[in-house]
Scaffold this motif. Structure first.
Motif, PDB file in Angstrom:
ATOM      1  N   VAL A 113       0.745  -1.211   0.075  1.00  0.00           N
ATOM      2  CA  VAL A 113       0.031  -0.055  -0.048  1.00  0.00           C
ATOM      3  C   VAL A 113       0.877   1.388  -0.105  1.00  0.00           C
ATOM      4  N   ALA A 114       2.014   1.214   0.726  1.00  0.00           N
ATOM      5  CA  ALA A 114       2.866   2.324   0.796  1.00  0.00           C
ATOM      6  C   ALA A 114       3.329   2.720  -0.563  1.00  0.00           C
ATOM      7  N   VAL A 115       3.765   1.584  -0.999  1.00  0.00           N
ATOM      8  CA  VAL A 115       4.233   1.712  -2.614  1.00  0.00           C
ATOM      9  C   VAL A 115       3.406   2.205  -3.341  1.00  0.00           C
ATOM     10  N   GLN A 116       2.216   1.867  -3.512  1.00  0.00           N
ATOM     11  CA  GLN A 116       1.088   2.376  -4.525  1.00  0.00           C
ATOM     12  C   GLN A 116       0.978   3.816  -4.260  1.00  0.00           C
ATOM     13  N   VAL A 117       0.978   4.354  -2.798  1.00  0.00           N
ATOM     14  CA  VAL A 117       0.636   5.652  -2.371  1.00  0.00           C
ATOM     15  C   VAL A 117       1.718   6.463  -2.895  1.00  0.00           C
ATOM     16  N   THR A 118       2.932   5.955  -2.880  1.00  0.00           N
ATOM     17  CA  THR A 118       4.378   6.607  -3.226  1.00  0.00           C
ATOM     18  C   THR A 118       4.219   6.810  -4.930  1.00  0.00           C
ATOM     19  N   GLN A 119       3.578   5.765  -5.524  1.00  0.00           N
ATOM     20  CA  GLN A 119       3.504   5.705  -7.024  1.00  0.00           C
ATOM     21  C   GLN A 119       2.518   6.799  -7.333  1.00  0.00           C
ATOM     22  N   LYS A 120       1.393   6.858  -6.761  1.00  0.00           N
ATOM     23  CA  LYS A 120       0.352   7.727  -7.122  1.00  0.00           C
ATOM     24  C   LYS A 120       0.842   9.253  -6.978  1.00  0.00           C
ATOM     25  N   ILE A 121       1.623   9.250  -5.767  1.00  0.00           N
ATOM     26  CA  ILE A 121       2.151  10.823  -5.472  1.00  0.00           C
ATOM     27  C   ILE A 121       2.807  11.523  -6.416  1.00  0.00           C
ATOM     28  N   GLU A 122       4.013  10.232  -6.841  1.00  0.00           N
ATOM     29  CA  GLU A 122       4.702  10.685  -7.953  1.00  0.00           C
ATOM     30  C   GLU A 122       4.120  10.925  -9.359  1.00  0.00           C
ATOM     31  N   GLN A 123       2.923  10.228  -9.611  1.00  0.00           N
ATOM     32  CA  GLN A 123       2.171  10.613 -10.897  1.00  0.00           C
ATOM     33  C   GLN A 123       1.366  11.999 -10.710  1.00  0.00           C
ATOM     34  N   LEU A 124       1.087  11.998  -9.504  1.00  0.00           N
ATOM     35  CA  LEU A 124       0.544  13.368  -9.330  1.00  0.00           C
ATOM     36  C   LEU A 124       1.497  14.678  -9.312  1.00  0.00           C
ATOM     37  N   VAL A 134       3.898   9.471   4.577  1.00  0.00           N
ATOM     38  CA  VAL A 134       3.932   8.354   4.297  1.00  0.00           C
ATOM     39  C   VAL A 134       5.330   7.394   4.511  1.00  0.00           C
ATOM     40  N   SER A 135       6.608   8.056   3.747  1.00  0.00           N
ATOM     41  CA  SER A 135       7.577   7.644   3.757  1.00  0.00           C
ATOM     42  C   SER A 135       8.166   7.578   5.305  1.00  0.00           C
ATOM     43  N   ALA A 136       7.847   8.695   5.958  1.00  0.00           N
ATOM     44  CA  ALA A 136       8.379   8.624   7.360  1.00  0.00           C
ATOM     45  C   ALA A 136       7.774   7.558   8.001  1.00  0.00           C
ATOM     46  N   LYS A 137       6.532   7.580   8.143  1.00  0.00           N
ATOM     47  CA  LYS A 137       5.541   6.641   9.026  1.00  0.00           C
ATOM     48  C   LYS A 137       6.115   5.063   8.667  1.00  0.00           C
ATOM     49  N   TRP A 138       6.382   4.992   7.284  1.00  0.00           N
ATOM     50  CA  TRP A 138       6.850   3.692   6.873  1.00  0.00           C
ATOM     51  C   TRP A 138       8.210   3.394   7.692  1.00  0.00           C
ATOM     52  N   GLN A 139       9.149   4.190   7.619  1.00  0.00           N
ATOM     53  CA  GLN A 139      10.263   4.077   8.038  1.00  0.00           C
ATOM     54  C   GLN A 139      10.270   3.808   9.646  1.00  0.00           C
ATOM     55  N   GLN A 140       9.317   4.442  10.148  1.00  0.00           N
ATOM     56  CA  GLN A 140       8.957   4.505  11.580  1.00  0.00           C
ATOM     57  C   GLN A 140       8.667   3.051  11.890  1.00  0.00           C
TER      58      GLN A 140
END
Length: 79
Positions: A12-23, A41-47
């Motif tokens: 899900v985090a990867v999908q969100v990141t991809q969508k953000i890059e698209q936007l 999202v990235s910070a929460k995933w790392q945490q």
């Protein structure tokens, strides 16, 4: 959290990141907000990964302690 939950969350985090890059690439009208959400999202995933790794260390340390305690008890029981 089991490995399957971590994998699903990662997907899900990867999908969100991809969508953000698209936007961002599409020049979204609120690119700063989109970028901020991506950073969050990235910070929460790392945490999450940090805490999962720390939890695994504690589980392993506990397992090793109980194994050692069991060996000590067995040694004292046979003497």
């Amino acid at each position: 959290m089991c490995d399957c939950d971590v994998q699903k969350t990662h997907q899900v985090a990867v999908q969100v990141t991809q969508k953000i890059e698209q936007l961002i690439q599409a020049n979204h009208y609120s690119v700063d907000i989109v970028r901020s959400i991506g950073e969050t999202v990235s910070a929460k995933w790392q945490q999450l990964m940090f805490h999962a790794e720390e939890r695994m260390k504690l589980v392993m340390a506990s397992t090793n302690w109980f194994k050692t305690a069991e060996q000590v008890c067995l040694m004292h029981a046979t003497t």
